[in-house]
Design an enzyme around this catalytic site. Structure first.
Site, PDB file in Angstrom:
ATOM      1  N   ARG A  44      49.410 -18.846 -57.730  1.00  0.00           N
ATOM      2  CA  ARG A  44      49.271 -18.078 -56.502  1.00  0.00           C
ATOM      3  C   ARG A  44      50.343 -18.547 -55.520  1.00  0.00           C
ATOM      4  O   ARG A  44      50.373 -19.712 -55.138  1.00  0.00           O
ATOM      5  CB  ARG A  44      47.873 -18.301 -55.915  1.00  0.00           C
ATOM      6  CG  ARG A  44      47.547 -17.453 -54.706  1.00  0.00           C
ATOM      7  CD  ARG A  44      46.083 -17.660 -54.307  1.00  0.00           C
ATOM      8  NE  ARG A  44      45.715 -16.720 -53.263  1.00  0.00           N
ATOM      9  CZ  ARG A  44      45.847 -16.971 -51.955  1.00  0.00           C
ATOM     10  NH1 ARG A  44      46.313 -18.130 -51.545  1.00  0.00           N
ATOM     11  NH2 ARG A  44      45.506 -16.057 -51.073  1.00  0.00           N
ATOM     12  N   SER A  82      39.133  -9.894 -57.878  1.00  0.00           N
ATOM     13  CA  SER A  82      38.228 -10.571 -56.949  1.00  0.00           C
ATOM     14  C   SER A  82      37.161  -9.598 -56.474  1.00  0.00           C
ATOM     15  O   SER A  82      37.472  -8.462 -56.110  1.00  0.00           O
ATOM     16  CB  SER A  82      38.994 -11.080 -55.719  1.00  0.00           C
ATOM     17  OG  SER A  82      39.838 -12.138 -56.071  1.00  0.00           O
ATOM     18  N   LYS A 125      41.032 -19.689 -47.844  1.00  0.00           N
ATOM     19  CA  LYS A 125      41.261 -18.264 -47.611  1.00  0.00           C
ATOM     20  C   LYS A 125      41.414 -18.033 -46.115  1.00  0.00           C
ATOM     21  O   LYS A 125      40.587 -18.498 -45.329  1.00  0.00           O
ATOM     22  CB  LYS A 125      40.057 -17.435 -48.112  1.00  0.00           C
ATOM     23  CG  LYS A 125      40.033 -17.279 -49.603  1.00  0.00           C
ATOM     24  CD  LYS A 125      40.799 -16.044 -50.037  1.00  0.00           C
ATOM     25  CE  LYS A 125      40.727 -15.853 -51.531  1.00  0.00           C
ATOM     26  NZ  LYS A 125      41.392 -14.627 -51.967  1.00  0.00           N
TER      27      LYS A 125
END
Lengths: 217, 217
Positions: free
Chosen positions: A43, A112, A141
């Protein structure tokens, strides 16, 4: 079915260079895999495409030697460029059907899922897995959504029958309960990336998951 | 050769929503095309992938009705998702060979060239065009490189025989000299996006380019 599609979701590492305490991603990833990580999602939200491709290509080589699949977060282009095993899509990323058309049938595509509504929609798609997010709230997040908790994992895995990993503040001490609630594995960011000893952290997580999976079986 | 590959680089718009004075990209793009823009590059560095795809899909529909090709900046995944005519790559984007392999032979692939060294390298690739950047310095690029000037355009178009557009602070008053120096077209950001009347700005630019091209021929 190809080998790629039958990956083991037991311990799923999501990389985060900012949470890796200044250590290289190579190092963290290799330690994590030695400790029992079964799949790695790379990521990168800030790298230029060229640098992302170079990194992904490098991480892929490491993972190949351990026979661990590499997924790319969001970027289908990077996944295609390096021949990754698949992509992980968020709700703001490329729609699933487009990604499947571009990536082909043999690649792993995960999504997700952050609500029951999304779980219902995900159930209609030919996904390889879902990531139930967040099981517990997490500092990684930027946009926090409400935590789903174990009850959320239970309901979502009932609504949506795809293989699933729970994500969000999961460590060795609470991994087992996430599996018992219905998830097939746990996805971990800081629990491994920020651990003093990522290999040891992965080992403890994997043991907790395997123990709970045996209990479920 | 397909129609896609024989695009006219005369007036090449690079979009920038931040420079569009609060007006929608749709509006700016349509005005630009009505004014004579021959190719549009959609450039988005901040949008989520899903939003970028939605925008690209929408802009593609507008451009299709005018038979003007759409190129996507950097993102091969977005280009594939919407079936754009091609991509524009910067030096920090996906390497050309990878993009060509993924996009196929029939798509337009262009590359930014910011030095003589890069022009030499670009000359070895099967590119559809190069963007010579910056001809003059411009406020739209975060990382300013030294301006190449008309002498730079002359030397680069001698080193590298691909079709070329000059980019960087080009307006109607100086577009002609860039063409006379060897470029086949001019690429414009703020000259159109920030113009009070983008259609009129495009018309003036296109006239200046066409006049200079006639002079060269």
């Amino acid at each position: 079915m190809s080998d790629k599609k039958t990956f083991n979701p037991a311990l799923y590492l999501v990389t985060d260079r900012d949470l890796s305490l200044g250590r290289s991603l190579d190092w963290v990833v290799e330690k994590a895999v030695k400790g029992g990580t079964t799949v790695v999602q790379l990521r990168e939200k800030k790298l230029d495409t060229k640098a992302f491709i170079e990194e992904a290509s490098h991480i892929k080589k490491i993972l190949k030697s351990y026979d661990v699949p590499l997924l790319i977060n969001d970027r289908v282009d990077v996944a295609l460029a390096v021949g990754a095993d698949g992509v992980h899509l968020g709700q703001k990323d490329m729609p699933y059907e487009m990604a499947r058309r571009i990536m082909g049938k043999e690649t792993i595509i995960g999504l997700s899922v952050e609500s029951y509504e999304q779980a219902k929609e995900a159930g209609k798609l030919d996904l390889d897995y879902i990531a139930i997010s967040p099981v517990y709230t997490t500092p990684t997040k930027e946009e926090l959504t409400e935590e789903l908790g174990l009850e959320g994992v239970r309901r979502i895995t009932e609504i949506c029958r795809h293989p699933s990993v729970g994500i969000g503040s999961i460590k060795a001490h609470n991994a087992g309960e996430v599996i018992q609630a219905g998830a097939d594995g746990v996805a971990v960011v800081s629990g491994i990336c920020s651990a003093d000893d990522p290999e040891h952290a992965a080992k403890e997580l994997r043991q907790a998951v395997d123990k709970a999976r045996m209990h479920n079986a």
